[in-house]
Structure formats: C-alpha cells, structure tokens
Design a protein around this motif. Structure first.
Motif, PDB file in Angstrom:
ATOM      1  N   GLY A   1       0.905  -1.298   0.306  1.00  0.00           N
ATOM      2  CA  GLY A   1      -0.234   0.110   0.023  1.00  0.00           C
ATOM      3  C   GLY A   1       0.842   1.513  -0.201  1.00  0.00           C
ATOM      4  N   GLY A   2       2.077   0.577   0.279  1.00  0.00           N
ATOM      5  CA  GLY A   2       2.845   2.124   0.014  1.00  0.00           C
ATOM      6  C   GLY A   2       3.005   2.847  -1.179  1.00  0.00           C
ATOM      7  N   THR A   3       3.351   4.062  -1.427  1.00  0.00           N
ATOM      8  CA  THR A   3       3.066   4.945  -2.327  1.00  0.00           C
ATOM      9  C   THR A   3       4.452   5.840  -2.156  1.00  0.00           C
ATOM     10  N   ASN A   4       4.664   6.340  -3.275  1.00  0.00           N
ATOM     11  CA  ASN A   4       6.011   7.518  -3.872  1.00  0.00           C
ATOM     12  C   ASN A   4       5.404   8.822  -4.611  1.00  0.00           C
ATOM     13  N   SER A   5       6.781   9.350  -4.681  1.00  0.00           N
ATOM     14  CA  SER A   5       6.644  10.802  -6.373  1.00  0.00           C
ATOM     15  C   SER A   5       5.598  10.807  -7.694  1.00  0.00           C
ATOM     16  N   MET A   6       5.977   9.074  -7.976  1.00  0.00           N
ATOM     17  CA  MET A   6       6.106   8.151  -9.157  1.00  0.00           C
ATOM     18  C   MET A   6       4.730   7.979  -9.440  1.00  0.00           C
ATOM     19  N   THR A   7       3.873   8.133  -8.160  1.00  0.00           N
ATOM     20  CA  THR A   7       2.187   6.843  -7.982  1.00  0.00           C
ATOM     21  C   THR A   7       1.465   7.850  -8.938  1.00  0.00           C
ATOM     22  N   PRO A   8       1.183   9.024  -8.394  1.00  0.00           N
ATOM     23  CA  PRO A   8       0.948  10.079  -9.250  1.00  0.00           C
ATOM     24  C   PRO A   8       0.260  10.119 -10.714  1.00  0.00           C
ATOM     25  N   VAL A   9       1.392   9.791 -10.849  1.00  0.00           N
ATOM     26  CA  VAL A   9       2.092   9.736 -12.733  1.00  0.00           C
ATOM     27  C   VAL A   9       1.231   8.188 -13.075  1.00  0.00           C
ATOM     28  N   ARG A  10       1.515   7.130 -11.787  1.00  0.00           N
ATOM     29  CA  ARG A  10       0.636   6.032 -13.052  1.00  0.00           C
ATOM     30  C   ARG A  10      -0.294   6.356 -11.983  1.00  0.00           C
ATOM     31  N   VAL A  11      -1.490   6.196 -11.297  1.00  0.00           N
ATOM     32  CA  VAL A  11      -2.662   7.612 -11.583  1.00  0.00           C
ATOM     33  C   VAL A  11      -2.889   7.366 -12.883  1.00  0.00           C
ATOM     34  N   THR A  12      -2.685   8.535 -13.001  1.00  0.00           N
ATOM     35  CA  THR A  12      -3.059   9.911 -13.986  1.00  0.00           C
ATOM     36  C   THR A  12      -2.590   8.601 -15.369  1.00  0.00           C
ATOM     37  N   ASN A  13      -1.921   8.058 -15.836  1.00  0.00           N
ATOM     38  CA  ASN A  13      -1.885   6.676 -16.517  1.00  0.00           C
ATOM     39  C   ASN A  13      -2.547   5.900 -16.484  1.00  0.00           C
ATOM     40  N   MET A  14      -2.916   5.502 -15.662  1.00  0.00           N
ATOM     41  CA  MET A  14      -4.295   4.310 -15.748  1.00  0.00           C
ATOM     42  C   MET A  14      -5.355   5.253 -15.932  1.00  0.00           C
ATOM     43  N   VAL A  15      -5.528   6.070 -15.174  1.00  0.00           N
ATOM     44  CA  VAL A  15      -7.497   6.900 -15.991  1.00  0.00           C
ATOM     45  C   VAL A  15      -6.909   7.053 -16.986  1.00  0.00           C
ATOM     46  N   THR A  16      -6.447   8.312 -17.619  1.00  0.00           N
ATOM     47  CA  THR A  16      -6.652   8.199 -19.217  1.00  0.00           C
ATOM     48  C   THR A  16      -5.935   7.436 -20.886  1.00  0.00           C
ATOM     49  N   GLU A  17      -5.871   6.115 -19.469  1.00  0.00           N
ATOM     50  CA  GLU A  17      -5.597   4.704 -21.231  1.00  0.00           C
ATOM     51  C   GLU A  17      -7.141   3.904 -20.981  1.00  0.00           C
ATOM     52  N   TYR A  18      -7.868   4.551 -19.590  1.00  0.00           N
ATOM     53  CA  TYR A  18      -8.855   4.457 -19.722  1.00  0.00           C
ATOM     54  C   TYR A  18     -10.236   4.931 -20.148  1.00  0.00           C
ATOM     55  N   CYS A  19      -9.896   6.496 -19.715  1.00  0.00           N
ATOM     56  CA  CYS A  19     -10.812   7.696 -20.601  1.00  0.00           C
ATOM     57  C   CYS A  19     -11.363   6.672 -22.364  1.00  0.00           C
ATOM     58  N   LYS A  20      -9.509   6.617 -22.764  1.00  0.00           N
ATOM     59  CA  LYS A  20      -8.923   6.673 -24.510  1.00  0.00           C
ATOM     60  C   LYS A  20      -9.849   5.036 -24.129  1.00  0.00           C
ATOM     61  N   GLU A  21      -9.535   4.054 -23.852  1.00  0.00           N
ATOM     62  CA  GLU A  21      -9.968   3.289 -24.334  1.00  0.00           C
ATOM     63  C   GLU A  21     -12.457   3.041 -24.627  1.00  0.00           C
ATOM     64  N   HIS A  22     -12.429   3.764 -22.837  1.00  0.00           N
ATOM     65  CA  HIS A  22     -14.046   3.656 -23.021  1.00  0.00           C
ATOM     66  C   HIS A  22     -14.496   4.936 -23.297  1.00  0.00           C
ATOM     67  N   PHE A  23     -13.789   5.701 -23.961  1.00  0.00           N
ATOM     68  CA  PHE A  23     -14.285   7.263 -24.339  1.00  0.00           C
ATOM     69  C   PHE A  23     -15.129   8.282 -23.687  1.00  0.00           C
ATOM     70  N   ILE A  24     -14.491   8.183 -21.716  1.00  0.00           N
ATOM     71  CA  ILE A  24     -15.447   8.937 -20.790  1.00  0.00           C
ATOM     72  C   ILE A  24     -13.939  10.141 -20.746  1.00  0.00           C
ATOM     73  N   VAL A  25     -14.534  10.524 -20.053  1.00  0.00           N
ATOM     74  CA  VAL A  25     -14.098  11.796 -19.429  1.00  0.00           C
ATOM     75  C   VAL A  25     -13.820  11.667 -18.025  1.00  0.00           C
ATOM     76  N   ALA A  26     -12.545  12.384 -18.015  1.00  0.00           N
ATOM     77  CA  ALA A  26     -11.972  12.134 -16.614  1.00  0.00           C
ATOM     78  C   ALA A  26     -11.654  14.080 -15.714  1.00  0.00           C
ATOM     79  N   ILE A  27     -11.653  14.261 -14.807  1.00  0.00           N
ATOM     80  CA  ILE A  27     -11.166  14.726 -13.893  1.00  0.00           C
ATOM     81  C   ILE A  27     -10.448  14.815 -12.764  1.00  0.00           C
ATOM     82  N   LEU A  28      -9.104  14.649 -13.384  1.00  0.00           N
ATOM     83  CA  LEU A  28      -7.842  15.194 -11.899  1.00  0.00           C
ATOM     84  C   LEU A  28      -7.940  16.431 -11.137  1.00  0.00           C
ATOM     85  N   ILE A  29      -7.853  16.334  -9.799  1.00  0.00           N
ATOM     86  CA  ILE A  29      -8.059  17.092  -8.962  1.00  0.00           C
ATOM     87  C   ILE A  29      -6.515  16.893  -8.532  1.00  0.00           C
ATOM     88  N   GLY A  30      -5.675  17.645  -8.963  1.00  0.00           N
ATOM     89  CA  GLY A  30      -4.399  17.850  -8.406  1.00  0.00           C
ATOM     90  C   GLY A  30      -4.172  18.886  -6.627  1.00  0.00           C
TER      91      GLY A  30
END
Length: 191
Positions: free
Chosen positions: A87-116
């Motif tokens: 369950g640990g995280t590091n400074s790259m976790t938000p990058v990986r999260v962003t990648n997962m969400v954007t890939e999901y959006c591209k695959e399923h044609f949805i819109v995401a808002i990521l609040i930083g």
C-alpha cells in the motif's frame, strides 16, 4: 466546488457522474451539495485504489449503457495505483494513477477530471509527466493582490489544451449557489 457543480450539471444533461474523493468524506460532500442546493447530484465514492475506482466506473457504464460518463478523482495525490503490495506510494504514484485513468478514458470514451494539488506558492505540485499525459490542464488560484480589480476572485486558466487554444482565463465569483463565471480574458499576460 467546481468539480461538484460540473458533476451535477453532467447528470442534469443525462450523463452519469462518479465523484471519487479522498479529500472529503461522503458526509462532507453531501453537506456541500445541500449548501449549493444541487438538484440532480451524482454518484459519490471514497476509494483509494484506482483499479477499484475504475471497476466502479465499469459497473456504472454497464448499468447505464449509452450514457456519457464523467469520472472525478479528488485529489490525484491521495489515490493509489496498487503498484506496491504493502500500500506504499511514492512521487511516481500520481503519474501512474494519471496514466491508468487516461488510458481508461481513451479505451471507453469517457471524460475524467483529476484534481491535483498546489504548493504553498500556488504552483502545480507534481511531476511534469502528469501534465504531459493529460489533454487539458487548468490551474485555479485566488487573486490575492489587494490593489487588483479582481481581488478575491478565483481565477481559472487553461495552461495546456491539446485540442485548441490555451492561455485563456476566466474569473469565477462565488455565492451561495457556488462558482459562476464572472468575466474572461485572453491571452493571459503575466505580471
């Protein structure tokens, strides 16, 4: 407030909106929706793991086929991609999260808002890889110059737009109904 208003408007237009928050509890979100007198609402979640959030998005998409979907994650830095088994995280976790969400959006044609998040000086807090992986980057701040005409107003500016014009800004006012547009400018001139 702005993300909740967008999610409520998305639902009013016939879409499905999932707001997954780690910054506020569902009770706090409910209090905000009541204060803003939101009529339609949205689906609220509080999952930390992005794979779980995307699983809920899949469920909602299957339950409501053909409806456009909006996913809001607040805040990016509090979500976890599950990369570390403990369950640990590091400074790259938000990058990986962003990648997962954007890939999901591209695959399923949805819109995401990521609040930083921002640093104490009001600048974007995160790796540039996050900005590079999103289609649009908006930055919101509050004008804190007492001598300014817009003192106290929220300012939202488009810092990156993969599909069109950037460096345009909007002034947002706030009242009991939430945020509202209170002027715009273009191009942005920095002091």
């Amino acid at each position: 407030t702005l993300a909740l208003q967008l999610a409520d408007a998305w639902m009013q237009c016939g879409g499905i909106a999932l707001v997954n928050g780690q910054e506020e509890s569902p009770l706090q979100v409910r209090k905000t929706t009541k204060r803003l007198k939101m009529k339609t609402g949205f689906i609220a979640g509080e999952d930390r793991l992005i794979p779980t959030v995307l699983g809920h998005a899949n469920f909602l998409r299957n339950e409501h086929p053909g409806k456009p979907m909006l996913l809001v994650c607040d805040s990016l830095q509090t979500h976890d991609d599950g990369f570390y088994a403990n369950g640990g995280t590091n400074s790259m976790t938000p990058v990986r999260v962003t990648n997962m969400v954007t890939e999901y959006c591209k695959e399923h044609f949805i819109v995401a808002i990521l609040i930083g998040q921002v640093n104490k000086d009001g600048k974007f807090a995160g790796k540039m890889a996050i900005k590079h992986n999103v289609d649009v980057h908006l930055h919101m701040s509050i004008d804190q110059k007492p001598s300014s005409e817009t003192f106290g107003k929220r300012i939202i500016k488009v810092e990156k737009n993969r599909f069109g014009f950037s460096q345009v800004g909007y002034f947002l006012g706030m009242n009991e109904k939430g945020l509202y547009e209170d002027g715009s400018w273009s191009p942005i001139v920095e002091d």
